[in-house]
Design a protein around this motif. Structure first.
Motif, PDB file in Angstrom:
ATOM      1  N   SER A  24      29.923  -0.759  54.233  1.00  0.00           N
ATOM      2  CA  SER A  24      29.926   0.633  53.340  1.00  0.00           C
ATOM      3  C   SER A  24      30.496   0.039  51.990  1.00  0.00           C
ATOM      4  O   SER A  24      31.141  -0.849  51.901  1.00  0.00           O
ATOM      5  CB  SER A  24      30.938   1.495  53.890  1.00  0.00           C
ATOM      6  OG  SER A  24      32.238   1.137  53.877  1.00  0.00           O
ATOM      7  N   SER A  25      29.647   0.691  51.065  1.00  0.00           N
ATOM      8  CA  SER A  25      30.345   0.359  49.679  1.00  0.00           C
ATOM      9  C   SER A  25      31.806   0.980  49.568  1.00  0.00           C
ATOM     10  O   SER A  25      31.871   1.723  50.002  1.00  0.00           O
ATOM     11  CB  SER A  25      29.260   0.827  48.751  1.00  0.00           C
ATOM     12  OG  SER A  25      29.241   2.464  48.762  1.00  0.00           O
ATOM     13  N   GLU A  26      32.229   0.293  48.420  1.00  0.00           N
ATOM     14  CA  GLU A  26      33.572   0.687  48.378  1.00  0.00           C
ATOM     15  C   GLU A  26      33.679   1.870  47.347  1.00  0.00           C
ATOM     16  O   GLU A  26      32.800   2.108  46.514  1.00  0.00           O
ATOM     17  CB  GLU A  26      34.259  -0.484  47.299  1.00  0.00           C
ATOM     18  CG  GLU A  26      34.706  -1.626  48.286  1.00  0.00           C
ATOM     19  CD  GLU A  26      35.420  -2.659  47.255  1.00  0.00           C
ATOM     20  OE1 GLU A  26      36.671  -2.695  47.470  1.00  0.00           O
ATOM     21  OE2 GLU A  26      34.920  -3.702  46.662  1.00  0.00           O
ATOM     22  N   THR A  27      34.858   2.605  47.588  1.00  0.00           N
ATOM     23  CA  THR A  27      35.116   4.034  46.821  1.00  0.00           C
ATOM     24  C   THR A  27      35.415   3.579  45.540  1.00  0.00           C
ATOM     25  O   THR A  27      36.221   2.419  45.154  1.00  0.00           O
ATOM     26  CB  THR A  27      36.239   4.609  47.514  1.00  0.00           C
ATOM     27  OG1 THR A  27      35.903   5.076  48.834  1.00  0.00           O
ATOM     28  CG2 THR A  27      36.538   6.038  46.509  1.00  0.00           C
ATOM     29  N   ILE A  28      35.007   4.239  44.403  1.00  0.00           N
ATOM     30  CA  ILE A  28      35.177   3.874  42.934  1.00  0.00           C
ATOM     31  C   ILE A  28      35.775   4.832  42.401  1.00  0.00           C
ATOM     32  O   ILE A  28      35.764   6.276  42.627  1.00  0.00           O
ATOM     33  CB  ILE A  28      33.653   3.782  42.399  1.00  0.00           C
ATOM     34  CG1 ILE A  28      32.822   2.495  42.816  1.00  0.00           C
ATOM     35  CG2 ILE A  28      34.041   3.783  40.845  1.00  0.00           C
ATOM     36  CD1 ILE A  28      31.616   2.559  42.339  1.00  0.00           C
ATOM     37  N   GLY A  46      32.891   5.764  48.818  1.00  0.00           N
ATOM     38  CA  GLY A  46      31.844   5.048  49.458  1.00  0.00           C
ATOM     39  C   GLY A  46      30.915   5.167  50.354  1.00  0.00           C
ATOM     40  O   GLY A  46      31.140   6.252  50.981  1.00  0.00           O
ATOM     41  N   GLN A  47      29.636   4.611  50.458  1.00  0.00           N
ATOM     42  CA  GLN A  47      28.804   5.262  51.386  1.00  0.00           C
ATOM     43  C   GLN A  47      28.238   4.155  52.183  1.00  0.00           C
ATOM     44  O   GLN A  47      28.321   2.898  51.974  1.00  0.00           O
ATOM     45  CB  GLN A  47      27.450   5.378  50.339  1.00  0.00           C
ATOM     46  CG  GLN A  47      27.539   6.480  49.209  1.00  0.00           C
ATOM     47  CD  GLN A  47      27.734   7.851  49.950  1.00  0.00           C
ATOM     48  OE1 GLN A  47      27.310   8.449  50.759  1.00  0.00           O
ATOM     49  NE2 GLN A  47      28.643   8.719  49.409  1.00  0.00           N
ATOM     50  N   PHE A  92      21.299  -0.486  57.669  1.00  0.00           N
ATOM     51  CA  PHE A  92      21.345  -1.865  58.514  1.00  0.00           C
ATOM     52  C   PHE A  92      20.344  -2.814  57.928  1.00  0.00           C
ATOM     53  O   PHE A  92      20.530  -3.875  57.616  1.00  0.00           O
ATOM     54  CB  PHE A  92      20.806  -1.668  60.035  1.00  0.00           C
ATOM     55  CG  PHE A  92      20.437  -2.901  60.685  1.00  0.00           C
ATOM     56  CD1 PHE A  92      21.481  -3.805  61.127  1.00  0.00           C
ATOM     57  CD2 PHE A  92      19.195  -3.308  60.904  1.00  0.00           C
ATOM     58  CE1 PHE A  92      21.115  -5.105  61.737  1.00  0.00           C
ATOM     59  CE2 PHE A  92      18.642  -4.226  61.740  1.00  0.00           C
ATOM     60  CZ  PHE A  92      19.804  -5.296  62.009  1.00  0.00           C
ATOM     61  N   ASP A  93      19.111  -2.176  57.348  1.00  0.00           N
ATOM     62  CA  ASP A  93      18.277  -3.058  56.595  1.00  0.00           C
ATOM     63  C   ASP A  93      18.840  -3.865  55.520  1.00  0.00           C
ATOM     64  O   ASP A  93      18.235  -4.582  55.017  1.00  0.00           O
ATOM     65  CB  ASP A  93      17.063  -2.219  56.079  1.00  0.00           C
ATOM     66  CG  ASP A  93      16.220  -1.896  57.451  1.00  0.00           C
ATOM     67  OD1 ASP A  93      16.392  -2.526  58.282  1.00  0.00           O
ATOM     68  OD2 ASP A  93      15.329  -1.034  57.301  1.00  0.00           O
ATOM     69  N   HIS A  94      19.751  -3.087  54.739  1.00  0.00           N
ATOM     70  CA  HIS A  94      20.394  -3.525  53.465  1.00  0.00           C
ATOM     71  C   HIS A  94      21.346  -4.870  53.738  1.00  0.00           C
ATOM     72  O   HIS A  94      21.470  -5.511  52.923  1.00  0.00           O
ATOM     73  CB  HIS A  94      21.221  -2.440  52.777  1.00  0.00           C
ATOM     74  CG  HIS A  94      20.336  -1.632  51.841  1.00  0.00           C
ATOM     75  ND1 HIS A  94      20.562  -0.898  50.668  1.00  0.00           N
ATOM     76  CD2 HIS A  94      19.084  -0.922  52.330  1.00  0.00           C
ATOM     77  CE1 HIS A  94      19.771  -0.092  50.384  1.00  0.00           C
ATOM     78  NE2 HIS A  94      18.627  -0.252  51.361  1.00  0.00           N
ATOM     79  N   VAL A  95      21.877  -4.819  54.930  1.00  0.00           N
ATOM     80  CA  VAL A  95      22.890  -6.188  55.223  1.00  0.00           C
ATOM     81  C   VAL A  95      22.471  -6.784  56.630  1.00  0.00           C
ATOM     82  O   VAL A  95      23.155  -7.681  56.738  1.00  0.00           O
ATOM     83  CB  VAL A  95      24.033  -5.499  55.584  1.00  0.00           C
ATOM     84  CG1 VAL A  95      24.570  -4.542  54.508  1.00  0.00           C
ATOM     85  CG2 VAL A  95      24.074  -4.356  56.936  1.00  0.00           C
TER      86      VAL A  95
END
Length: 289
Positions: free
Chosen positions: A129-133, A237-238, A242-245
């Motif tokens: 997951s992307s980090e919280t900003i 964060g989002q 799967f396709d991205h990683v």
């Protein structure tokens, strides 16, 4: 260009330099009749961290035994070194080239398939997951830890600023430009977008507890002084699809498989060799750590 055994300064786990006895007893270590010399071990020990010098010494000796095992196998198979160079023109050594080619030839690592990658993704979903900003501003009243007078003055001023901002939060940028002793002052204290680990723990502890539009209720002490923090916005964060990683997961799984396969291969070589003066297994190799 990185070699199979990096050349670094001697360090113990606590960061101190490794001290090696200038006149230790001869180790009397042999690999199929080839001696691992005292001089070679003393030179190699620079590359091994350990709590105690004797542990670094033992780790260096094991690394050299593994290297000798692999070189002997490469020579037995008649592998000719084809040295590679990086984009800066630095070439690997002849021995490193032989080791690389040997492992490429002898160690078979299957590619990670779609199903295997998907399974890993599902089992470790929290990793992807992307980090919280956090978009934040601050006012720094500087005061080093060794300067209690400056810190006390900074704390008092920070409290005064907080009281003023309670009446009119819109003046934060004005106060930052006037009082902050951080380069961000000219930008109204704007720190941009922050993620975990980008600021000191003392600052983050407070920042991550604030709500959007909230000012820290009291001055925040850090090694730099006292801060007044304003949290403008939180961007949660989002979950990454799967396709991205998938490619990243495949690379990780294949690297893990390679390490296990190399350890097994070294174990086989060690089991078939005559090694005197030290015990070796596949996990002793610096190639798989």
């Amino acid at each position: 260009m990185a070699t199979l055994i990096d050349k670094t300064m001697p360090k113990m786990a606590n960061g101190d330099a490794v001290k090696v006895d200038p006149k230790p007893k001869s180790p009397e270590i042999y690999v199929n009749g080839v001696e691992i010399t005292l001089e070679a071990i003393q030179q190699e020990v620079q590359n091994h961290e350990a709590e105690k010098p004797k542990d670094a010494y033992l780790s260096a000796a094991r690394a050299l035994v593994v290297r000798e095992l692999l070189l002997q196998k490469a020579n037995e198979l008649g592998i000719e070194a084809e040295q590679m160079a990086d984009d800066q023109g630095r070439r690997e050594t002849e021995e490193d080239a032989k080791l690389r080619q040997l492992l490429d030839q002898e160690v078979d690592v299957p590619r990670a398939g779609e199903e295997e990658c998907q399974r890993y993704y599902d089992q470790h979903i929290e990793k992807f997951s992307s980090e919280t900003i956090y978009e934040a501003r601050h006012i720094l009243l500087a005061g080093a830890l060794e300067d209690p007078v400056a810190r006390r003055k900074g704390q008092v001023k920070a409290n005064q600023i907080i009281e003023s901002l309670k009446a009119d939060p819109s003046r934060f940028g004005e106060f930052a430009r006037e009082f902050s002793q951080c380069p961000s002052a000219k930008e109204g204290g704007n720190l941009g977008q922050l993620t975990k680990g980008q600021t000191v723990p003392e600052f983050e502890t407070v920042l991550f507890e604030l709500e959007e539009g909230q000012i820290s209720p009291s001055p925040v002490p850090t090694p730099f002084g006292y801060h007044v923090i304003y949290l403008d916005r939180i961007i949660e964060g989002q979950q990454l699809p799967f396709d991205h990683v998938k490619a990243k997961i495949a690379a990780y799984l294949e690297a893990s498989s390679w390490s296990r396969a190399v350890a097994q291969y070294i174990g086989i070589l060690a089991g078939a060799a005559e090694i005197k003066g030290i015990q070796i297994d596949g996990a002793d190799s610096p190639l798989v750590q």
